[in-house]
Motif scaffolding. Sequence first.
Motif, mmCIF file in Angstrom:
data_model
loop_
_atom_site.group_PDB
_atom_site.id
_atom_site.type_symbol
_atom_site.label_atom_id
_atom_site.label_comp_id
_atom_site.label_asym_id
_atom_site.label_seq_id
_atom_site.Cartn_x
_atom_site.Cartn_y
_atom_site.Cartn_z
ATOM 1 N N VAL A 53 1.450 13.134 12.739
ATOM 2 C CA VAL A 53 2.555 13.592 11.907
ATOM 3 C C VAL A 53 1.941 14.186 10.650
ATOM 4 O O VAL A 53 1.123 13.549 9.985
ATOM 5 C CB VAL A 53 3.514 12.441 11.551
ATOM 6 N N ILE A 54 2.320 15.420 10.363
ATOM 7 C CA ILE A 54 1.798 16.164 9.224
ATOM 8 C C ILE A 54 2.913 16.318 8.209
ATOM 9 O O ILE A 54 4.020 16.687 8.558
ATOM 10 C CB ILE A 54 1.333 17.577 9.655
ATOM 11 N N ASP A 55 2.604 16.070 6.940
ATOM 12 C CA ASP A 55 3.571 16.325 5.870
ATOM 13 C C ASP A 55 3.052 17.482 5.034
ATOM 14 O O ASP A 55 2.023 17.368 4.376
ATOM 15 C CB ASP A 55 3.774 15.081 5.009
ATOM 16 N N ARG A 56 3.772 18.592 5.086
ATOM 17 C CA ARG A 56 3.350 19.796 4.378
ATOM 18 C C ARG A 56 3.645 19.740 2.883
ATOM 19 O O ARG A 56 3.138 20.552 2.119
ATOM 20 C CB ARG A 56 4.023 21.013 4.992
ATOM 21 N N ALA A 57 4.459 18.786 2.446
ATOM 22 C CA ALA A 57 4.820 18.696 1.031
ATOM 23 C C ALA A 57 3.816 17.885 0.209
ATOM 24 O O ALA A 57 3.829 17.947 -1.011
ATOM 25 C CB ALA A 57 6.210 18.078 0.887
ATOM 26 N N LEU A 58 2.948 17.141 0.884
ATOM 27 C CA LEU A 58 1.985 16.302 0.162
ATOM 28 C C LEU A 58 0.749 17.101 -0.233
ATOM 29 O O LEU A 58 0.288 17.958 0.508
ATOM 30 C CB LEU A 58 1.561 15.119 1.027
ATOM 31 N N HIS A 59 0.205 16.776 -1.388
ATOM 32 C CA HIS A 59 -1.078 17.327 -1.823
ATOM 33 C C HIS A 59 -2.157 16.325 -1.430
ATOM 34 O O HIS A 59 -1.975 15.112 -1.609
ATOM 35 C CB HIS A 59 -1.088 17.563 -3.328
ATOM 36 N N PRO A 60 -3.271 16.791 -0.884
ATOM 37 C CA PRO A 60 -4.281 15.840 -0.401
ATOM 38 C C PRO A 60 -4.953 15.077 -1.530
ATOM 39 O O PRO A 60 -5.180 15.608 -2.612
ATOM 40 C CB PRO A 60 -5.280 16.736 0.329
ATOM 41 N N ARG A 61 -5.249 13.821 -1.230
ATOM 42 C CA ARG A 61 -6.045 12.971 -2.107
ATOM 43 C C ARG A 61 -7.395 12.750 -1.448
ATOM 44 O O ARG A 61 -7.526 12.886 -0.237
ATOM 45 C CB ARG A 61 -5.370 11.615 -2.292
ATOM 46 N N ASP A 62 -8.358 12.357 -2.242
ATOM 47 C CA ASP A 62 -9.680 12.071 -1.707
ATOM 48 C C ASP A 62 -9.567 11.022 -0.601
ATOM 49 O O ASP A 62 -8.959 9.966 -0.785
ATOM 50 C CB ASP A 62 -10.595 11.553 -2.824
ATOM 51 N N GLY A 63 -10.093 11.331 0.577
ATOM 52 C CA GLY A 63 -10.073 10.414 1.711
ATOM 53 C C GLY A 63 -8.968 10.678 2.717
ATOM 54 O O GLY A 63 -8.983 10.106 3.807
ATOM 55 N N ASP A 64 -7.987 11.525 2.386
ATOM 56 C CA ASP A 64 -6.921 11.851 3.336
ATOM 57 C C ASP A 64 -7.469 12.631 4.516
ATOM 58 O O ASP A 64 -8.475 13.328 4.411
ATOM 59 C CB ASP A 64 -5.839 12.719 2.673
ATOM 60 N N VAL A 65 -6.778 12.521 5.651
ATOM 61 C CA VAL A 65 -7.041 13.395 6.791
ATOM 62 C C VAL A 65 -6.041 14.542 6.668
ATOM 63 O O VAL A 65 -4.859 14.312 6.421
ATOM 64 C CB VAL A 65 -6.879 12.648 8.131
ATOM 65 N N VAL A 66 -6.538 15.771 6.808
ATOM 66 C CA VAL A 66 -5.692 16.942 6.611
ATOM 67 C C VAL A 66 -5.755 17.872 7.814
ATOM 68 O O VAL A 66 -6.740 17.887 8.554
ATOM 69 C CB VAL A 66 -6.086 17.728 5.331
ATOM 70 N N LEU A 67 -4.691 18.636 7.989
ATOM 71 C CA LEU A 67 -4.671 19.721 8.963
ATOM 72 C C LEU A 67 -4.799 20.996 8.161
ATOM 73 O O LEU A 67 -4.099 21.190 7.160
ATOM 74 C CB LEU A 67 -3.366 19.718 9.762
ATOM 75 N N LEU A 68 -5.717 21.860 8.563
ATOM 76 C CA LEU A 68 -5.933 23.100 7.828
ATOM 77 C C LEU A 68 -6.152 24.246 8.789
ATOM 78 O O LEU A 68 -6.303 24.044 9.986
ATOM 79 C CB LEU A 68 -7.105 22.949 6.864
ATOM 80 N N ILE A 69 -6.129 25.423 8.240
ATOM 81 C CA ILE A 69 -6.393 26.621 9.033
ATOM 82 C C ILE A 69 -7.719 27.196 8.554
ATOM 83 O O ILE A 69 -7.879 27.507 7.377
ATOM 84 C CB ILE A 69 -5.256 27.655 8.888
ATOM 85 N N MET A 70 -8.666 27.264 9.495
ATOM 86 C CA MET A 70 -9.998 27.805 9.214
ATOM 87 C C MET A 70 -10.260 28.929 10.194
ATOM 88 O O MET A 70 -10.169 28.722 11.404
ATOM 89 C CB MET A 70 -11.081 26.729 9.393
ATOM 90 N N GLU A 71 -10.561 30.096 9.683
ATOM 91 C CA GLU A 71 -10.867 31.258 10.516
ATOM 92 C C GLU A 71 -9.784 31.507 11.557
ATOM 93 O O GLU A 71 -10.055 31.808 12.714
ATOM 94 C CB GLU A 71 -12.232 31.087 11.172
ATOM 95 N N GLY A 72 -8.519 31.314 11.156
ATOM 96 C CA GLY A 72 -7.389 31.595 12.034
ATOM 97 C C GLY A 72 -7.019 30.496 13.016
ATOM 98 O O GLY A 72 -6.105 30.658 13.802
ATOM 99 N N ASN A 73 -7.726 29.371 12.995
ATOM 100 C CA ASN A 73 -7.460 28.263 13.920
ATOM 101 C C ASN A 73 -7.118 26.991 13.158
ATOM 102 O O ASN A 73 -7.644 26.738 12.069
ATOM 103 C CB ASN A 73 -8.694 27.996 14.791
ATOM 104 N N PHE A 74 -6.260 26.151 13.766
ATOM 105 C CA PHE A 74 -5.978 24.852 13.174
ATOM 106 C C PHE A 74 -7.197 23.956 13.334
ATOM 107 O O PHE A 74 -7.883 23.989 14.347
ATOM 108 C CB PHE A 74 -4.783 24.182 13.857
ATOM 109 N N ALA A 75 -7.452 23.148 12.323
ATOM 110 C CA ALA A 75 -8.555 22.187 12.353
ATOM 111 C C ALA A 75 -8.097 20.927 11.635
ATOM 112 O O ALA A 75 -7.274 20.980 10.726
ATOM 113 C CB ALA A 75 -9.788 22.768 11.670
#
Length: 123
Positions: A53-75
């Motif tokens: 479950v991803i929350d797009r409204a949260l800002h990451p804190r040190d140690g969080d696991v995040v979903l990001l887009i790198m070079e056009g792909n989800f990571a």
Amino acid sequence: MARYSGFQGLVTSYEQRRGALTRRLIARASQYYFQIDSAIMCGAGIYPNDTVVIDRALHPRDGDVVLLIMEGNFAIRRYRRIGGHITLTTEEETESHQSLECELDEVTLYGVVTAVIHYLREG
């Protein structure tokens, strides 16, 4: 006569709260489900075919696991912020973790992982 204490209460509670799990996992419009297809975060307890479950409204804190887009792909990566530097790391169960030191303008943060649904058996 055998006594099974506690089980009836669990069943009653489940029946009364059938939709409570969905409401708890997806409580806001900013939350989404994603299925993970790699073993890159097994060390963090996130395995292939798990749902995060991803929350797009949260800002990451040190140690969080995040979903990001790198070079056009989800990571999916562990977000580490030390001083002014951001490091994104994998957490494979082997010792071969991969780290990427970057600036936030080099990647697009999609959201913060808030929950993992891990299936023990498919079907």
